[in-house]
Design an enzyme around this catalytic site. Structure first.
Site, PDB file in Angstrom:
ATOM      1  N   ASN A  15      20.755  -5.016  23.529  1.00 53.19           N
ATOM      2  CA  ASN A  15      21.647  -3.643  23.790  1.00 53.19           C
ATOM      3  C   ASN A  15      21.921  -3.119  22.418  1.00 53.19           C
ATOM      4  O   ASN A  15      23.009  -2.274  22.498  1.00 53.19           O
ATOM      5  CB  ASN A  15      22.913  -4.428  24.487  1.00 53.19           C
ATOM      6  CG  ASN A  15      23.498  -5.504  23.984  1.00 53.19           C
ATOM      7  OD1 ASN A  15      23.136  -5.780  22.831  1.00 53.19           O
ATOM      8  ND2 ASN A  15      24.478  -6.338  24.628  1.00 53.19           N
ATOM      9  N   SER A 260      29.537  -6.854  14.427  1.00 52.63           N
ATOM     10  CA  SER A 260      29.070  -6.677  15.717  1.00 52.63           C
ATOM     11  C   SER A 260      28.604  -5.456  16.170  1.00 52.63           C
ATOM     12  O   SER A 260      28.829  -4.598  15.272  1.00 52.63           O
ATOM     13  CB  SER A 260      30.290  -7.134  17.033  1.00 52.63           C
ATOM     14  OG  SER A 260      31.060  -6.090  17.078  1.00 52.63           O
ATOM     15  N   LYS A 261      27.710  -5.364  17.277  1.00 53.67           N
ATOM     16  CA  LYS A 261      27.484  -3.836  17.477  1.00 53.67           C
ATOM     17  C   LYS A 261      28.541  -2.914  17.731  1.00 53.67           C
ATOM     18  O   LYS A 261      28.693  -1.665  17.474  1.00 53.67           O
ATOM     19  CB  LYS A 261      26.510  -3.915  18.676  1.00 53.67           C
ATOM     20  CG  LYS A 261      25.209  -4.581  18.371  1.00 53.67           C
ATOM     21  CD  LYS A 261      24.663  -4.902  19.736  1.00 53.67           C
ATOM     22  CE  LYS A 261      23.478  -6.174  19.551  1.00 53.67           C
ATOM     23  NZ  LYS A 261      23.070  -6.956  20.701  1.00 53.67           N
ATOM     24  N   SER A 262      29.537  -3.562  18.558  1.00 56.82           N
ATOM     25  CA  SER A 262      30.764  -2.483  18.929  1.00 56.82           C
ATOM     26  C   SER A 262      31.529  -2.284  17.904  1.00 56.82           C
ATOM     27  O   SER A 262      31.981  -1.230  17.996  1.00 56.82           O
ATOM     28  CB  SER A 262      31.582  -3.340  19.777  1.00 56.82           C
ATOM     29  OG  SER A 262      32.034  -4.663  19.325  1.00 56.82           O
TER      30      SER A 262
END
Ligand code: GLU
Length: 290
Positions: A15, A260-262
């Site tokens: 993702n 993190s990606k977020s």
């Protein structure tokens, strides 16, 4: 008589792009597998159709190859194995441990907003506030028949009563002393075992796959340590073998936040485009644990 080789796995979700934290986890798996002559598998955890994309999977495989990591093929892609998860759900259902839940996120939020002291799970989400007894099985069945979307939840009280007290085995690294940690699945409440859109959840897919792939050593980030309580419970309920766990520390950014990606942590790809070599990334990713 020879004993089976240990099996490790790295299990990213496609993702987004991998960052240094993923490199750390993958390299640690590879180093520990090497230390015991074990095998290393890659598993693509792509059950979320809204967030997972094939181009991220391609990027993951390229980035891992660039880092010098080789995985056995075929790679297991969770989206291709829904039948395995449906079979496990059938077994939990036959034990009377799952029920259909029709509530939306908004319903849950509204119910919890009225109760400021409502308990949170280890990830900080409110425990599911609608007990199984709040709707009759007949009503649940008729809503299912009428086509209302539903998730399947584990009746945690009943599941824990059936399984009894649980522990899991944890080691810091290869060769360190094995400790037993008490599992506390009740802290998670009635977790989702099948989402409204896919017939599984992270918890269910991970334990089914670890067993089907013969994983003996689960090496993953400390952010998943508490979830092991649920995984151990599902393993016992489904009669699956018990892997040995290592939950490694997480890489933090200069503000102390986990990568993190977020939060837009710099991807391996961006580091590489800016001239980093695989050797540099390997050193940076592994140095942090000292
Ligand atoms: N797919 C999970 C993640 O990317 C890891 C699951 C696991 O290692 O158990 O965070």
């Amino acid at each position: 008589m020879t004993s089976a080789r240990p099996i490790f796995r790295f299990a990213p979700s496609p993702n987004g792009l991998l960052h240094l934290g993923h490199a750390h986890s993958a390299l640690l798996n590879a180093a520990m597998a090497r230390a015991v002559g074990g095998r290393l598998l890659l598993r693509i955890e792509d059950i979320d159709p809204a967030r997972c994309r094939p181009e991220f999977e391609t990027a993951i495989e390229e980035d891992l190859g660039w880092l010098g990591l080789a995985f056995e093929s075929p790679v297991r892609r969770q989206s291709e194995h829904m039948g395995d998860y449906i079979a496990a759900l059938g077994r939990l259902d036959a034990m009377g441990l799952v029920y259909a839940s029709f509530e939306s996120r908004a319903d849950i939020r509204r119910a919890v907003d009225e109760r400021p002291d409502w308990p949170l799970d280890p990830d900080g989400a409110p425990l599911f506030p609608f007990p199984r007894a709040s709707m009759s099985e007949a009503e649940r069945a008729s809503r299912r028949t009428a086509g209302h979307p539903y998730a399947l939840r584990l009746d945690m009280n009943r599941a824990v009563a059936l399984a009894g007290p649980l522990v899991w085995r944890e080691v810091e690294t290869i060769g360190s002393e094995e400790i037993r940690l008490a599992a506390d699945p009740l802290a998670w409440g009635d977790v989702v075992v099948a989402r409204k859109d896919v017939p599984t959840s992270y918890h269910l897919a991970v334990v089914v796959d670890d067993a089907l792939q013969g994983v003996s050593h689960v090496v993953r980030g400390a952010d998943l340590k508490e979830a092991t309580s649920v995984h151990r419970l599902l393993q016992v309920l489904l009669g699956l073998p018990e892997p040995l766990y290592t939950h490694h520390s997480l890489l933090l950014d200069p503000d102390g936040r986990k990568l993190s990606k977020s939060i837009g942590s710099e991807s391996l790809r961006a580091l590489r485009d800016n001239g980093a070599t695989p050797e540099e990334i390997r050193r940076r990713a592994l140095d942090v644990v000292g």
